[in-house]
Write an enzyme that holds these catalytic residues in place. Structure first.
Site, PDB file in Angstrom:
ATOM      1  N   GLU A  51      78.077  33.233  12.007  1.00 57.34           N
ATOM      2  CA  GLU A  51      78.947  33.425  10.853  1.00 57.34           C
ATOM      3  C   GLU A  51      78.351  32.719   9.637  1.00 57.34           C
ATOM      4  O   GLU A  51      78.545  33.123   8.494  1.00 57.34           O
ATOM      5  CB  GLU A  51      80.313  32.826  11.225  1.00 57.34           C
ATOM      6  CG  GLU A  51      81.446  33.260  10.371  1.00 57.34           C
ATOM      7  CD  GLU A  51      82.208  32.084   9.841  1.00 57.34           C
ATOM      8  OE1 GLU A  51      81.759  31.493   8.837  1.00 57.34           O
ATOM      9  OE2 GLU A  51      83.259  31.768  10.404  1.00 57.34           O
ATOM     10  N   ARG A  71      85.552  38.261   8.358  1.00 58.22           N
ATOM     11  CA  ARG A  71      84.466  37.410   7.843  1.00 58.22           C
ATOM     12  C   ARG A  71      83.378  38.238   7.136  1.00 58.22           C
ATOM     13  O   ARG A  71      82.201  37.899   7.180  1.00 58.22           O
ATOM     14  CB  ARG A  71      83.824  36.576   8.959  1.00 58.22           C
ATOM     15  CG  ARG A  71      84.728  35.564   9.608  1.00 58.22           C
ATOM     16  CD  ARG A  71      85.174  34.489   8.633  1.00 58.22           C
ATOM     17  NE  ARG A  71      85.806  33.369   9.296  1.00 58.22           N
ATOM     18  CZ  ARG A  71      87.107  33.335   9.629  1.00 58.22           C
ATOM     19  NH1 ARG A  71      87.899  34.339   9.334  1.00 58.22           N
ATOM     20  NH2 ARG A  71      87.612  32.260  10.222  1.00 58.22           N
ATOM     21  N   SER A  94      83.277  27.189  11.952  1.00 52.83           N
ATOM     22  CA  SER A  94      82.829  28.066  13.045  1.00 52.83           C
ATOM     23  C   SER A  94      81.401  28.521  12.769  1.00 52.83           C
ATOM     24  O   SER A  94      81.133  29.087  11.715  1.00 52.83           O
ATOM     25  CB  SER A  94      83.706  29.306  13.135  1.00 52.83           C
ATOM     26  OG  SER A  94      85.036  28.956  13.364  1.00 52.83           O
TER      27      SER A  94
END
Ligand code: EPU
Length: 335
Positions: free
Chosen positions: A331, A161, A235
């Protein structure tokens, strides 16, 4: 193409947060982008699908939405098709378009919300495949230098990520187009438990990229809230990577903990599990909540403000830290 003033960003972020932009514009070409940037008030935010950010206040400068479209085959060799997609294309529509044309490699990344241009920024990943596995290069425009650059795989510094566009080059470039290296002879990634189970349920005998895509769509639809119905940004936190010794320590009192070894010998653990253990799954305060089918996802049930979602995320971070001595990282980009 013109700049508008005091615009609600609600339709432009998947959390459905009703923050306002002081100035707002959309561009469909590099020329239009250049013209808008020349008259933009700072700070400047370039928006794609708006599916990985949380507005916690009104945006004081200019928001520009990338709407450049176009998909084309730019090259091929014995094993690959090289497909260039403009940054403003919707990611999932692009995946379906490639599957329909017989270009394999993106099937595990089906149904991820957002745009093509956002895909390299956080190296999107799902069900055993990451963007970096299918990435060839990208074209980006440097906002200050007003110059075009090409980035290849190593230039992008992809990690879990992560990429240079979230780190040292944050807010410096506008991604215009991404070229993917797709396969003529598909290699299927079905090792992720949820895919195996879904294919079994579907009683699949002949595997194909399209069938894997269908399985991924079924899994995602059953676990993740549809942002057009319930605001969310997928997420909200990253899965933390911890040392093996900490993992073993936690396991002593929590035998159910899920962990996967990473290449450097550390253990990636399921943040959703940690959050669930702390009792947050299905929690709701006002219109801000922790999704009842996947605790890693925070949701806006209607009129939650960005501040309310953010403060729920703070509470979750603190409670996970208190119980497991692990500090979750967000995130989602916070504005
Ligand atoms: N789990 C729980 N409780 C929960 C959620 C998950 O115990 O509420 C446990 C489950 O036992 C499961 C494990 O966590 O075995 C993993 O769950 P899942 O397969 O749903 O994946 P994840 O690790 O929670 C990551 C990505 C997702 C991606 C899936 C599938 C991150 C931050 N998230 O989630 O990506 O779709 O794997 O590959 O890495 C996103 O980035 O927005 C996103 C949705």
């Amino acid at each position: 193409m013109q700049m508008e003033e005091n615009i609600s960003l609600k339709p432009y972020n998947s959390f459905g947060i009703d923050a306002r932009a002081r100035y707002w514009g959309r561009f469909r070409s590099l020329n239009e982008l250049e013209e808008l940037v020349a008259v933009s008030e700072q700070p400047l935010l370039i928006l794609g699908g708006g599916s990985n950010l949380l507005f916690t206040k009104d945006f004081p400068g200019t928001v520009l939405r990338n709407e450049i479209t176009g998909i084309r085959l730019v090259d091929e060799d014995a094993d690959h098709y090289y497909i260039e997609a403009a940054a403003g294309e919707n990611w999932h529509r692009f995946v379906l378009d490639c599957l329909a044309k017989g270009y394999a490699g993106l099937e595990n990344l089906s149904l991820i919300p957002g745009s093509v241009g956002a895909s390299p920024i956080q190296n999107i990943g799902a069900y055993g495949v990451e963007l970096k596995d299918v990435f060839h290069s990208l074209q980006a425009w440097h906002l200050a230098e007003k110059k075009l650059y090409t980035f290849n795989l190593t230039d992008c510094g992809f990690g879990y990520r992560e990429s240079v566009f979230k780190q040292e080059y944050r807010d410096q470039f506008v991604i215009l187009a991404v070229t993917y290296r797709l396969l003529k002879n598909p290699v299927y990634h079905t090792g992720y438990g949820a895919i195996e189970q879904e294919l079994e349920k579907m009683q699949v005998t002949d595997l194909s990229a399209k069938i894997i895509s269908d399985a991924v769509i079924r899994i995602r639809s059953s676990k993740l809230p549809d942002p057009s119905v319930t605001g969310n940004a997928g997420s909200f936190f990253k899965n933390p990577v911890i040392t093996e010794s900490l993992f073993e320590e936690i396991k002593k009192s929590n035998p159910g903990i899920q962990g996967y070894a990473t290449a450097n010998g550390q253990i990636k653990i399921a943040a959703g599990w940690l959050i669930e253990q702390c009792g947050w799954k299905g929690y709701r305060k006002g219109d801000a909540g922790c999704y009842d089918k996947q605790a890693l996802v925070l949701v806006n049930y209607g009129k939650a403000s960005g501040k309310e979602i953010f403060s729920l995320s703070e509470e979750i971070i603190e409670s996970v830290a208190a119980r497991f001595t692990i500090r979750l990282e967000r995130e989602v980009n916070i504005w």
